[in-house]
Design a protein around this motif. Sequence first.
Motif, PDB file in Angstrom:
ATOM      1  N   ASP A 169       0.830  -1.202   0.000  1.00 55.74           N
ATOM      2  CA  ASP A 169       0.000   0.000   0.000  1.00 55.74           C
ATOM      3  C   ASP A 169       0.865   1.253   0.000  1.00 55.74           C
ATOM      4  O   ASP A 169       0.538   2.237  -0.660  1.00 55.74           O
ATOM      5  CB  ASP A 169      -0.920  -0.008   1.229  1.00 55.74           C
ATOM      6  CG  ASP A 169      -1.965  -1.101   1.147  1.00 55.74           C
ATOM      7  OD1 ASP A 169      -2.195  -1.623   0.041  1.00 55.74           O
ATOM      8  OD2 ASP A 169      -2.549  -1.439   2.198  1.00 55.74           O
ATOM      9  N   VAL A 170       1.951   1.224   0.779  1.00 55.14           N
ATOM     10  CA  VAL A 170       2.831   2.397   0.857  1.00 55.14           C
ATOM     11  C   VAL A 170       3.495   2.667  -0.495  1.00 55.14           C
ATOM     12  O   VAL A 170       3.588   3.816  -0.942  1.00 55.14           O
ATOM     13  CB  VAL A 170       3.903   2.196   1.951  1.00 55.14           C
ATOM     14  CG1 VAL A 170       4.896   3.358   1.942  1.00 55.14           C
ATOM     15  CG2 VAL A 170       3.256   2.058   3.320  1.00 55.14           C
ATOM     16  N   TYR A 171       3.948   1.578  -1.152  1.00 54.46           N
ATOM     17  CA  TYR A 171       4.556   1.757  -2.481  1.00 54.46           C
ATOM     18  C   TYR A 171       3.554   2.370  -3.454  1.00 54.46           C
ATOM     19  O   TYR A 171       3.867   3.297  -4.212  1.00 54.46           O
ATOM     20  CB  TYR A 171       5.043   0.407  -3.013  1.00 54.46           C
ATOM     21  CG  TYR A 171       5.518   0.464  -4.442  1.00 54.46           C
ATOM     22  CD1 TYR A 171       6.832   0.820  -4.748  1.00 54.46           C
ATOM     23  CD2 TYR A 171       4.638   0.188  -5.500  1.00 54.46           C
ATOM     24  CE1 TYR A 171       7.255   0.896  -6.061  1.00 54.46           C
ATOM     25  CE2 TYR A 171       5.054   0.263  -6.814  1.00 54.46           C
ATOM     26  CZ  TYR A 171       6.367   0.620  -7.093  1.00 54.46           C
ATOM     27  OH  TYR A 171       6.790   0.688  -8.395  1.00 54.46           O
ATOM     28  N   MET A 172       2.321   1.844  -3.422  1.00 52.94           N
ATOM     29  CA  MET A 172       1.303   2.346  -4.346  1.00 52.94           C
ATOM     30  C   MET A 172       0.915   3.786  -4.009  1.00 52.94           C
ATOM     31  O   MET A 172       0.562   4.564  -4.902  1.00 52.94           O
ATOM     32  CB  MET A 172       0.068   1.445  -4.300  1.00 52.94           C
ATOM     33  CG  MET A 172       0.311   0.047  -4.850  1.00 52.94           C
ATOM     34  SD  MET A 172       1.031   0.025  -6.522  1.00 52.94           S
ATOM     35  CE  MET A 172      -0.280   0.787  -7.479  1.00 52.94           C
ATOM     36  N   PHE A 289      -3.744   8.833  -1.229  1.00 50.62           N
ATOM     37  CA  PHE A 289      -3.866   8.152   0.073  1.00 50.62           C
ATOM     38  C   PHE A 289      -5.111   7.256   0.089  1.00 50.62           C
ATOM     39  O   PHE A 289      -5.036   6.082   0.480  1.00 50.62           O
ATOM     40  CB  PHE A 289      -3.954   9.193   1.192  1.00 50.62           C
ATOM     41  CG  PHE A 289      -4.029   8.602   2.563  1.00 50.62           C
ATOM     42  CD1 PHE A 289      -2.875   8.229   3.232  1.00 50.62           C
ATOM     43  CD2 PHE A 289      -5.257   8.395   3.179  1.00 50.62           C
ATOM     44  CE1 PHE A 289      -2.941   7.664   4.497  1.00 50.62           C
ATOM     45  CE2 PHE A 289      -5.339   7.830   4.438  1.00 50.62           C
ATOM     46  CZ  PHE A 289      -4.177   7.466   5.103  1.00 50.62           C
ATOM     47  N   VAL A 290      -6.241   7.807  -0.341  1.00 48.38           N
ATOM     48  CA  VAL A 290      -7.487   7.027  -0.356  1.00 48.38           C
ATOM     49  C   VAL A 290      -7.369   5.851  -1.320  1.00 48.38           C
ATOM     50  O   VAL A 290      -7.785   4.726  -1.019  1.00 48.38           O
ATOM     51  CB  VAL A 290      -8.680   7.925  -0.735  1.00 48.38           C
ATOM     52  CG1 VAL A 290      -9.958   7.101  -0.873  1.00 48.38           C
ATOM     53  CG2 VAL A 290      -8.873   9.019   0.303  1.00 48.38           C
ATOM     54  N   GLU A 291      -6.773   6.104  -2.484  1.00 49.38           N
ATOM     55  CA  GLU A 291      -6.653   5.066  -3.514  1.00 49.38           C
ATOM     56  C   GLU A 291      -5.776   3.906  -3.036  1.00 49.38           C
ATOM     57  O   GLU A 291      -6.066   2.743  -3.321  1.00 49.38           O
ATOM     58  CB  GLU A 291      -6.062   5.682  -4.791  1.00 49.38           C
ATOM     59  CG  GLU A 291      -6.131   4.764  -6.003  1.00 49.38           C
ATOM     60  CD  GLU A 291      -5.774   5.503  -7.289  1.00 49.38           C
ATOM     61  OE1 GLU A 291      -5.474   6.711  -7.216  1.00 49.38           O
ATOM     62  OE2 GLU A 291      -5.802   4.867  -8.356  1.00 49.38           O
ATOM     63  N   ALA A 292      -4.713   4.242  -2.306  1.00 51.12           N
ATOM     64  CA  ALA A 292      -3.775   3.203  -1.876  1.00 51.12           C
ATOM     65  C   ALA A 292      -4.285   2.407  -0.687  1.00 51.12           C
ATOM     66  O   ALA A 292      -4.092   1.191  -0.615  1.00 51.12           O
ATOM     67  CB  ALA A 292      -2.423   3.842  -1.538  1.00 51.12           C
ATOM     68  N   PHE A 293      -4.922   3.106   0.263  1.00 53.59           N
ATOM     69  CA  PHE A 293      -5.253   2.435   1.526  1.00 53.59           C
ATOM     70  C   PHE A 293      -6.737   2.088   1.677  1.00 53.59           C
ATOM     71  O   PHE A 293      -7.109   1.425   2.634  1.00 53.59           O
ATOM     72  CB  PHE A 293      -4.822   3.326   2.701  1.00 53.59           C
ATOM     73  CG  PHE A 293      -3.339   3.536   2.757  1.00 53.59           C
ATOM     74  CD1 PHE A 293      -2.496   2.544   3.249  1.00 53.59           C
ATOM     75  CD2 PHE A 293      -2.764   4.715   2.302  1.00 53.59           C
ATOM     76  CE1 PHE A 293      -1.132   2.726   3.303  1.00 53.59           C
ATOM     77  CE2 PHE A 293      -1.396   4.916   2.352  1.00 53.59           C
ATOM     78  CZ  PHE A 293      -0.563   3.915   2.854  1.00 53.59           C
ATOM     79  N   TRP A 294      -7.598   2.562   0.771  1.00 52.36           N
ATOM     80  CA  TRP A 294      -9.033   2.309   0.902  1.00 52.36           C
ATOM     81  C   TRP A 294      -9.630   1.699  -0.361  1.00 52.36           C
ATOM     82  O   TRP A 294     -10.254   0.637  -0.324  1.00 52.36           O
ATOM     83  CB  TRP A 294      -9.764   3.613   1.256  1.00 52.36           C
ATOM     84  CG  TRP A 294     -11.259   3.538   1.179  1.00 52.36           C
ATOM     85  CD1 TRP A 294     -12.048   3.848   0.105  1.00 52.36           C
ATOM     86  CD2 TRP A 294     -12.164   3.117   2.212  1.00 52.36           C
ATOM     87  NE1 TRP A 294     -13.373   3.666   0.394  1.00 52.36           N
ATOM     88  CE2 TRP A 294     -13.476   3.206   1.684  1.00 52.36           C
ATOM     89  CE3 TRP A 294     -11.990   2.683   3.525  1.00 52.36           C
ATOM     90  CZ2 TRP A 294     -14.607   2.880   2.419  1.00 52.36           C
ATOM     91  CZ3 TRP A 294     -13.125   2.357   4.269  1.00 52.36           C
ATOM     92  CH2 TRP A 294     -14.405   2.453   3.721  1.00 52.36           C
ATOM     93  N   SER A 295      -9.440   2.357  -1.484  1.00 54.25           N
ATOM     94  CA  SER A 295     -10.138   1.965  -2.719  1.00 54.25           C
ATOM     95  C   SER A 295      -9.831   0.533  -3.142  1.00 54.25           C
ATOM     96  O   SER A 295     -10.708  -0.173  -3.655  1.00 54.25           O
ATOM     97  CB  SER A 295      -9.761   2.928  -3.856  1.00 54.25           C
ATOM     98  OG  SER A 295     -10.113   4.250  -3.537  1.00 54.25           O
ATOM     99  N   SER A 296      -8.581   0.114  -2.956  1.00 52.89           N
ATOM    100  CA  SER A 296      -8.170  -1.190  -3.484  1.00 52.89           C
ATOM    101  C   SER A 296      -8.588  -2.360  -2.593  1.00 52.89           C
ATOM    102  O   SER A 296      -8.465  -3.519  -3.009  1.00 52.89           O
ATOM    103  CB  SER A 296      -6.646  -1.206  -3.653  1.00 52.89           C
ATOM    104  OG  SER A 296      -6.015  -0.992  -2.398  1.00 52.89           O
TER     105      SER A 296
END
Length: 332
Positions: A169-172, A289-296
């Motif tokens: 998630d951090v990389y993304m 931030f939302v895309e990496a840690f929530w959306s996926s």
Amino acid sequence: MKQEQFISQYQPQWEHMRAWLDYQQMPPKQRKRDALSEPMLDFPAAYRQLCHQLALAQSRMYSPLLLAQLNELVTRGHHCLYTSRLHFAHRFIQFYLQDLPQLVRREWQALLLAGMLFFGSLLAMLIAIQIQPDLVYSVLDGASVANMEDMYDPQRASRFGREREADSDVYMFGFYIKNNTGIGFQVFAGGLLYGLGSVFFLLFNGLYIGAAAGHLTQIGYIETFWGFVAGHSAFELTAIVLSGAAGFKLAAALIMPGRKARSLALRDNAQEAILIVYGAATLFIMAAFVEAFWSSQTWIPVLVKYAVGIALWLLVIGYFVFLGREAAADET
């Protein structure tokens, strides 16, 4: 050096320092009402010189009246220097809670043009693909379409919207920041080509996103795709439109400089355009931030993602429509 010579030599500097401090402590409304401009001063350097002059006056045992005047100036300067950090925090908060939404509302024409180009092309391509599915290949090649279908496959057990399982998630998060800000910079900097670059990149990104959304909707990947984009779309799509509006602000200076020289008009418009870009960059980071840690995340119910997405759209719209209106009314 005699006291009279000392005063004669440094009196202009003290008066200049006093005028600068008076300006800093004056309420903004009074500055605007009296049409005052800030005196030019390298404050840190001037403050160091003032402290040195006070030390000299004390060592030479000049009159108590002179020492009291210099002490008063040093105390005011120290207070200004000490509170500068608080001023920065105040300006930071004021920018996001007042200045930015006010500026975006003032530039509503550029914002409207950017929004029509971007959302118009996006919706047109999305709808067109429902009628003619092969249109997706006019924007995306076969490999990209296949890769996209794999990332949003409903049978997928790991993260949605990613090519590789090993990506954290951090990389993304970092990847999305780089990718999103790159798009925003292209749209903004395209304004320097008399706005043609901004028009091109707004249309291109609208068609590209519309093609992806239209194809995945047409093949039935509705919950996986729309559930993925629901959370971060408010931040990301708004940021692209803001970047376009900032680019058109640059273009306006080149196309319609008025009575100013183009270089001067460009410099003036760029000062406001950069502030809009600051807002766009902030939204891009929030979207990443939302895309990496929530959306996926695959474990979150799609209805929850939709609800959060709607709430974030209302939040963004409310922010730009309502925030800062009270302060603007007070200034008028």
